[in-house]
Design a protein around this motif. Structure first.
Motif, PDB file in Angstrom:
ATOM      1  N   SER A 100       0.860  -1.185   0.000  1.00 51.58           N
ATOM      2  CA  SER A 100       0.000   0.000   0.000  1.00 51.58           C
ATOM      3  C   SER A 100       0.896   1.235   0.000  1.00 51.58           C
ATOM      4  CB  SER A 100      -0.899  -0.001   1.242  1.00 51.58           C
ATOM      5  OG  SER A 100      -1.394   1.300   1.506  1.00 51.58           O
ATOM      6  N   LYS A 101       0.668   2.135  -0.946  1.00 49.77           N
ATOM      7  CA  LYS A 101       1.441   3.381  -1.029  1.00 49.77           C
ATOM      8  C   LYS A 101       0.502   4.564  -0.821  1.00 49.77           C
ATOM      9  CE  LYS A 101       2.198   5.542  -4.819  1.00 49.77           C
ATOM     10  NZ  LYS A 101       1.864   6.956  -4.480  1.00 49.77           N
ATOM     11  N   ASP A 102       0.847   5.432   0.132  1.00 45.65           N
ATOM     12  CA  ASP A 102       0.006   6.612   0.328  1.00 45.65           C
ATOM     13  C   ASP A 102       0.152   7.559  -0.853  1.00 45.65           C
ATOM     14  OD1 ASP A 102      -0.576   9.511   1.496  1.00 45.65           O
ATOM     15  OD2 ASP A 102      -1.565   8.049   2.780  1.00 45.65           O
ATOM     16  N   THR A 103      -0.911   8.281  -1.115  1.00 40.29           N
ATOM     17  CA  THR A 103      -0.947   9.167  -2.277  1.00 40.29           C
ATOM     18  C   THR A 103       0.012  10.342  -2.178  1.00 40.29           C
ATOM     19  OG1 THR A 103      -2.501  10.298  -3.750  1.00 40.29           O
ATOM     20  CG2 THR A 103      -2.813  10.625  -1.378  1.00 40.29           C
ATOM     21  N   ILE A 104       0.573  10.618  -0.990  1.00 36.54           N
ATOM     22  CA  ILE A 104       1.542  11.705  -0.870  1.00 36.54           C
ATOM     23  C   ILE A 104       2.968  11.237  -1.191  1.00 36.54           C
ATOM     24  CG2 ILE A 104       0.158  12.970   0.815  1.00 36.54           C
ATOM     25  CD1 ILE A 104       2.093  11.983   2.989  1.00 36.54           C
ATOM     26  N   ILE A 105       3.142   9.951  -1.472  1.00 33.38           N
ATOM     27  CA  ILE A 105       4.455   9.403  -1.811  1.00 33.38           C
ATOM     28  C   ILE A 105       4.565   9.266  -3.322  1.00 33.38           C
ATOM     29  CG2 ILE A 105       6.035   7.459  -1.521  1.00 33.38           C
ATOM     30  CD1 ILE A 105       5.529   9.118   1.013  1.00 33.38           C
ATOM     31  N   ALA A 106       5.671   9.752  -3.882  1.00 33.07           N
ATOM     32  CA  ALA A 106       5.885   9.664  -5.327  1.00 33.07           C
ATOM     33  C   ALA A 106       6.001   8.201  -5.757  1.00 33.07           C
ATOM     34  CB  ALA A 106       7.141  10.429  -5.716  1.00 33.07           C
ATOM     35  N   ASN A 107       5.599   7.918  -6.981  1.00 36.21           N
ATOM     36  CA  ASN A 107       5.630   6.550  -7.493  1.00 36.21           C
ATOM     37  C   ASN A 107       7.044   6.022  -7.699  1.00 36.21           C
ATOM     38  OD1 ASN A 107       2.816   6.224  -7.660  1.00 36.21           O
ATOM     39  ND2 ASN A 107       2.738   7.210  -9.655  1.00 36.21           N
ATOM     40  N   GLN A 108       7.956   6.859  -8.210  1.00 33.18           N
ATOM     41  CA  GLN A 108       9.244   6.371  -8.675  1.00 33.18           C
ATOM     42  C   GLN A 108      10.069   5.662  -7.600  1.00 33.18           C
ATOM     43  OE1 GLN A 108      10.005   6.354 -12.010  1.00 33.18           O
ATOM     44  NE2 GLN A 108      11.481   4.868 -11.217  1.00 33.18           N
ATOM     45  N   PRO A 109      10.185   6.192  -6.373  1.00 32.48           N
ATOM     46  CA  PRO A 109      10.968   5.455  -5.375  1.00 32.48           C
ATOM     47  C   PRO A 109      10.428   4.054  -5.104  1.00 32.48           C
ATOM     48  CG  PRO A 109      10.608   7.719  -4.667  1.00 32.48           C
ATOM     49  CD  PRO A 109       9.739   7.501  -5.869  1.00 32.48           C
ATOM     50  N   VAL A 110       9.106   3.911  -5.093  1.00 30.54           N
ATOM     51  CA  VAL A 110       8.516   2.588  -4.880  1.00 30.54           C
ATOM     52  C   VAL A 110       8.843   1.670  -6.059  1.00 30.54           C
ATOM     53  CG1 VAL A 110       6.400   1.300  -4.438  1.00 30.54           C
ATOM     54  CG2 VAL A 110       6.646   3.624  -3.547  1.00 30.54           C
ATOM     55  N   LEU A 111       8.749   2.204  -7.264  1.00 34.29           N
ATOM     56  CA  LEU A 111       9.058   1.408  -8.454  1.00 34.29           C
ATOM     57  C   LEU A 111      10.532   1.013  -8.483  1.00 34.29           C
ATOM     58  CD1 LEU A 111       7.009   3.361 -11.163  1.00 34.29           C
ATOM     59  CD2 LEU A 111       6.349   1.308  -9.888  1.00 34.29           C
ATOM     60  N   ASP A 112      11.406   1.879  -7.960  1.00 34.01           N
ATOM     61  CA  ASP A 112      12.836   1.552  -7.891  1.00 34.01           C
ATOM     62  C   ASP A 112      13.063   0.330  -7.008  1.00 34.01           C
ATOM     63  OD1 ASP A 112      13.454   3.678  -9.526  1.00 34.01           O
ATOM     64  OD2 ASP A 112      14.023   5.023  -7.907  1.00 34.01           O
ATOM     65  N   VAL A 113      12.379   0.285  -5.869  1.00 38.23           N
ATOM     66  CA  VAL A 113      12.504  -0.860  -4.968  1.00 38.23           C
ATOM     67  C   VAL A 113      11.969  -2.124  -5.641  1.00 38.23           C
ATOM     68  CG1 VAL A 113      11.815  -1.844  -2.744  1.00 38.23           C
ATOM     69  CG2 VAL A 113      12.355   0.593  -2.914  1.00 38.23           C
ATOM     70  N   MET A 114      10.828  -2.000  -6.299  1.00 33.64           N
ATOM     71  CA  MET A 114      10.232  -3.151  -6.972  1.00 33.64           C
ATOM     72  C   MET A 114      11.132  -3.662  -8.089  1.00 33.64           C
ATOM     73  SD  MET A 114       6.247  -1.889  -7.092  1.00 33.64           S
ATOM     74  CE  MET A 114       5.729  -3.234  -8.152  1.00 33.64           C
TER      75      MET A 114
END
Length: 297
Positions: A100-114
Motif C-alpha cells: 500500500s502506497k500513500d498518495t503523498i508518496i511519489a511513485n518512482q521510489p517505490v518502483l525503484d525498490v520493486m
C-alpha cells in the motif's frame, strides 16, 4: 476422475513436436522410443482422435494434435510455475506481496525498490495500490496489505512495526491564473472562503475517516488521490495545501504559485509500517530496502 490428458503425455507430445521424431524426442526425455509410442497411442485411443499424420518420416501433428499441443503448453508452463512456487514457499519466500502506497508518496521510489526485487527473479506476485490519509493503516488493519508506505497520523500502539521515512512539507498553492495568485500579504480566512477547497478523500474502509489541511470554504471538491488534487489546482478550479516535493515541477514552471496563509501546517512525519508478526523473506527484503530508499521528500 480419470483424465486422458496427463502432464506426462503433454511433455511427450511437446518433445516430439520440438525434436521432429519419436526417436529424437525419446533421447531428450531419456526414454526408449517404444515408451513414447505407447504413451501417444494410448492418448489417441482415450481421446478417440488421431494426433499425428503417419504418412512420412517426420512426426506431423494433425489439427487436433496442434490444438492439444497449444493448450497443453499452457498447462505445462502453469505446472512448472506451480512447482517453483511450492519449492519457494518451502524456502520461506511468499508467493504474494501486497504493498500500500500513500498518495503523498511519489511513485518512482517505490518502483525503484520493486525493480531491484524483480532482478532477483523470485516468483512473487506483487500488488501495488494507493491509499489516502487513514487508508494505509486501514489496509494493514484489515489485512489488505503486507506493508504500508507513507502512513501518517497517530501511530497505533503495539500492533505494528514502523520506520520513519522522513517528513513532508505542505504548502498552500494556487494556479498562476487564479485570483489569489497576485494577492500580496498573508491570506486570511475571508480571502480564501469564496473559492472551492480541493481535498483528497480518505480511503479508509473500516477505521474512522480523517481529514488534513481543511479550511473554511463555501464549497469542497473531493478527489481520489494527490495527483488529481494537483491537476485540479493547476486548472484553477480550487485551492488548498499540497506536498511541496510533489509540485516542484509545477512551481518551477510557474503553473502553481505558493502563498502564505494564516493557517500553519507543521512538517508531517511519514512512516513505513507492517505487522509485528514474523515477516516472510519477500516482506523482510522490502522492509530493509524501504529503510534504505531515498524517498525524495
Amino acid at each position: 476422475m480419470h483424465h486422458a490428458i496427463t502432464l506426462d503425455a503433454l511433455r511427450v507430445l511437446n518433445a516430439i513436436q520440438q525434436k521432429g521424431s519419436f526417436a529424437q524426442a525419446a533421447k531428450s526425455l531419456f526414454k526408449v522410443p517404444s515408451a513414447l509410442t505407447y504413451t501417444m497411442q494410448k492418448l489417441e485411443t482415450d481421446l478417440g482422435v488421431e494426433l499425428f499424420n503417419r504418412n512420412g518420416q517426420r512426426a506431423v501433428l494433425t489439427e487436433a494434435g496442434e490444438l492439444l499441443l497449444a493448450e497443453g503448453q499452457t498447462l505445462l508452463a502453469a505446472a512448472s510455475k506451480l512447482e517453483q512456487k511450492v519449492r519457494q514457499v518451502e524456502s520461506g519466500w511468499e508467493t504474494k506481496l501486497v504493498i500500500s502506497k500513500d498518495t503523498i508518496i511519489a511513485n518512482q521510489p517505490v518502483l525503484d525498490v520493486m525493480q531491484r526485487f524483480c532482478l532477483m527473479d523470485k516468483h512473487v506476485e506483487i500488488s501495488l495500490f494507493e491509499e489516502a490519509l487513514g487508508g494505509g493503516w486501514d489496509a494493514l488493519h484489515s489485512q489488505r496489505c503486507d506493508i504500508a508506505i507513507g502512513v501518517t497520523g497517530e501511530l497505533p500502539k503495539g500492533q505494528y512495526e514502523v520506520h520513519k521515512m522522513g517528513e513532508v512539507e505542505f504548502v498552500f498553492a494556487v494556479a498562476n491564473h487564479h485570483p489569489l495568485a497576485n494577492y500580496v500579504g498573508v491570506l486570511e480566512a475571508e480571502q480564501m472562503f469564496d473559492f472551492p477547497a480541493v481535498v483528497v478523500a480518505d480511503s479508509a474502509r473500516i477505521l474512522p475517516a480523517r481529514s488534513h489541511g481543511l479550511f473554511e470554504s463555501k464549497q469542497i471538491i473531493r478527489v481520489q488521490n494527490m495527483s488529481a488534487k494537483i491537476d485540479t489546482q493547476v486548472s484553477g478550479l480550487g485551492i488548498g495545501f499540497l506536498p511541496r516535493h510533489l509540485i516542484q515541477q509545477q512551481v518551477e514552471q510557474q503553473q502553481l504559485v505558493i502563498k502564505t496563509t494564516y493557517l500553519h501546517r507543521p512538517l508531517i512525519p511519514v512512516y513505513i509500517a507492517w505487522n509485528k508478526q514474523q515477516p516472510g523473506k519477500a516482506l523482510n527484503w522490502f522492509i530493509q530496502q524501504c529503510k534504505q530508499q531515498d524517498w525524495l521528500l
